[in-house]
Design a protein around this motif. Structure first.
Motif, PDB file in Angstrom:
ATOM      1  N   SER A  42       4.550  -6.264   2.426  1.00  0.00           N
ATOM      2  CA  SER A  42       3.901  -5.372   3.388  1.00  0.00           C
ATOM      3  C   SER A  42       2.393  -5.633   3.464  1.00  0.00           C
ATOM      4  O   SER A  42       1.996  -6.686   3.951  1.00  0.00           O
ATOM      5  CB  SER A  42       4.234  -3.919   3.071  1.00  0.00           C
ATOM      6  OG  SER A  42       3.999  -3.163   4.242  1.00  0.00           O
TER       7      SER A  42
ATOM      8  N   PHE B 123       0.838  -1.208   0.000  1.00  0.00           N
ATOM      9  CA  PHE B 123       0.000   0.000   0.000  1.00  0.00           C
ATOM     10  C   PHE B 123       0.859   1.239   0.000  1.00  0.00           C
ATOM     11  O   PHE B 123       1.804   1.299   0.807  1.00  0.00           O
ATOM     12  CB  PHE B 123      -0.886  -0.009   1.243  1.00  0.00           C
ATOM     13  CG  PHE B 123      -1.588   1.301   1.485  1.00  0.00           C
ATOM     14  CD1 PHE B 123      -2.744   1.620   0.780  1.00  0.00           C
ATOM     15  CD2 PHE B 123      -1.098   2.226   2.412  1.00  0.00           C
ATOM     16  CE1 PHE B 123      -3.394   2.833   0.986  1.00  0.00           C
ATOM     17  CE2 PHE B 123      -1.748   3.442   2.616  1.00  0.00           C
ATOM     18  CZ  PHE B 123      -2.895   3.733   1.902  1.00  0.00           C
TER      19      PHE B 123
ATOM     20  N   ARG C 112      -2.551   6.654  11.628  1.00  0.00           N
ATOM     21  CA  ARG C 112      -3.324   6.411  10.391  1.00  0.00           C
ATOM     22  C   ARG C 112      -4.496   7.403  10.303  1.00  0.00           C
ATOM     23  O   ARG C 112      -4.797   7.917   9.236  1.00  0.00           O
ATOM     24  CB  ARG C 112      -3.886   4.997  10.377  1.00  0.00           C
ATOM     25  CG  ARG C 112      -2.819   3.913  10.479  1.00  0.00           C
ATOM     26  CD  ARG C 112      -2.884   2.956   9.339  1.00  0.00           C
ATOM     27  NE  ARG C 112      -2.133   1.757   9.636  1.00  0.00           N
ATOM     28  CZ  ARG C 112      -1.138   1.291   8.898  1.00  0.00           C
ATOM     29  NH1 ARG C 112      -0.729   1.927   7.833  1.00  0.00           N
ATOM     30  NH2 ARG C 112      -0.530   0.158   9.218  1.00  0.00           N
TER      31      ARG C 112
ATOM     32  N   TYR D 139       0.253  -8.937   4.735  1.00  0.00           N
ATOM     33  CA  TYR D 139      -0.881  -9.058   5.678  1.00  0.00           C
ATOM     34  C   TYR D 139      -1.974  -9.913   5.029  1.00  0.00           C
ATOM     35  O   TYR D 139      -2.602 -10.750   5.680  1.00  0.00           O
ATOM     36  CB  TYR D 139      -1.506  -7.694   6.017  1.00  0.00           C
ATOM     37  CG  TYR D 139      -0.570  -6.608   6.536  1.00  0.00           C
ATOM     38  CD1 TYR D 139       0.661  -6.897   7.127  1.00  0.00           C
ATOM     39  CD2 TYR D 139      -0.945  -5.257   6.456  1.00  0.00           C
ATOM     40  CE1 TYR D 139       1.483  -5.873   7.594  1.00  0.00           C
ATOM     41  CE2 TYR D 139      -0.135  -4.238   6.922  1.00  0.00           C
ATOM     42  CZ  TYR D 139       1.087  -4.551   7.478  1.00  0.00           C
ATOM     43  OH  TYR D 139       1.902  -3.532   7.939  1.00  0.00           O
TER      44      TYR D 139
END
Ligand code: MLT
Length: 282
Positions: A101, A36, A139, A105
């Motif tokens: 990354s 991402f 975030r 996940y």
């Protein structure tokens, strides 16, 4: 009939998924999942290098690159269901997975939910832990900043975190390609994915149940998912092999293409072509 080439389209659960698929049909299949906020073209050096010996598939995770976003909220679980439906639609029963990354996940969660569908696992610059309260708060503030200052500012601010300092100086083409990928990602997708990342569950508890050959790679200068978290994962996965890549930060596959590709190729040949057990490296 199989379609081959670049920017192919497949309807998956009423969502158009964009993907690249090349290499011999009879060869073992490897599916690469991007991080991402990038897209399938972050795997271009691997796609080009491996398509002679393997069937290589790269795809755009929902909302990224040229895949539809759909209307639902995003979650790692939703991305996993998309992946499984994608494999089902392609008629692929068992594949090797390589995730970087966020791609890691997704790969770890897919392995937890559908262990029988995967023959080998490459985890690059990723981690099994969930976000800490501080990481979640960061975030949320990133989402606010994107809404206030736009995607261009977000791209400029985040680029230095993805690469080792030497890469920033010496590999302008890789930096520019990644910047373009971020700029092409719609603001709504950035925000929905940041929420999905903040809300993801940890997957550390599943690691001891992983039975397939596993290779862990990490850039020695990765500040986002550093070698310490890679070592923790290695300690929990039976016979996992860990390689720390020199001259690389978080996007190790682009920063040290030679070492990354050599490691992955040797691992795939041994684990899914020859099917011999991986040696343990200390
Ligand atoms: C990625 O590269 O996918 C992201 O850095 C993952 C994250 O922010 O946790």
């Amino acid at each position: 009939m199989r379609n081959t080439g670049i920017n192919l389209q497949l309807n998956v659960n009423n969502l158009m998924v964009s993907y690249n698929d090349e290499g011999p049909e009879s060869a073992p299949c490897v599916v690469f999942i991007h991080g991402f906020p990038f897209n399938k073209f972050m795997w271009t050096p691997q796609f080009e290098s491996f398509k002679g010996a393997f069937r290589v598939i790269t795809y755009d995770v929902r909302g990224h690159g040229s895949s539809d976003a759909g209307n639902e909220d995003f979650s790692i679980d939703l991305f996993v269901e998309d992946l499984l439906a994608f494999l089902d639609n392609l008629g692929l029963d068992k594949v090797a997975l390589c995730g970087l990354s966020m791609g890691g996940y997704i790969a770890l969660k897919a392995m937890e939910k559908y262990p029988g569908r995967f023959s080998a696992l490459v985890l690059s610059d990723t981690q099994c832990i969930a976000d800490t309260p501080e990481a979640k708060a960061k975030r949320m503030s990133t989402i606010e900043k994107i809404k206030k200052s736009g995607v261009k500012k977000y791209a400029e601010d985040s680029l230095p975190h993805f690469f080792a300092p030497a890469t920033l100086k010496e590999k302008p083409a890789a930096i520019e390609a990644i910047k373009e990928m971020i700029l092409e990602t719609p603001e709504s997708v950035l925000c929905k994915t940041l929420l999905a990342l903040a809300n993801r569950e940890e997957t550390c508890k599943l690691l001891s149940a992983i039975k397939v050959p596993t290779l862990i790679l990490v850039g020695e200068e990765d500040k986002i998912t550093p070698p310490t978290v890679a070592r923790q994962m290695q300690g929990k996965i039976h016979n996992a092999r860990l390689t720390i890549l020199k001259n690389a930060g978080h996007l190790a596959n682009l920063e040290n293409v030679t070492q990354f590709n050599a490691q992955v190729e040797e691992f795939l040949v041994r684990s899914i072509v020859l099917k011999s057990p991986a040696p343990v490296f200390f």
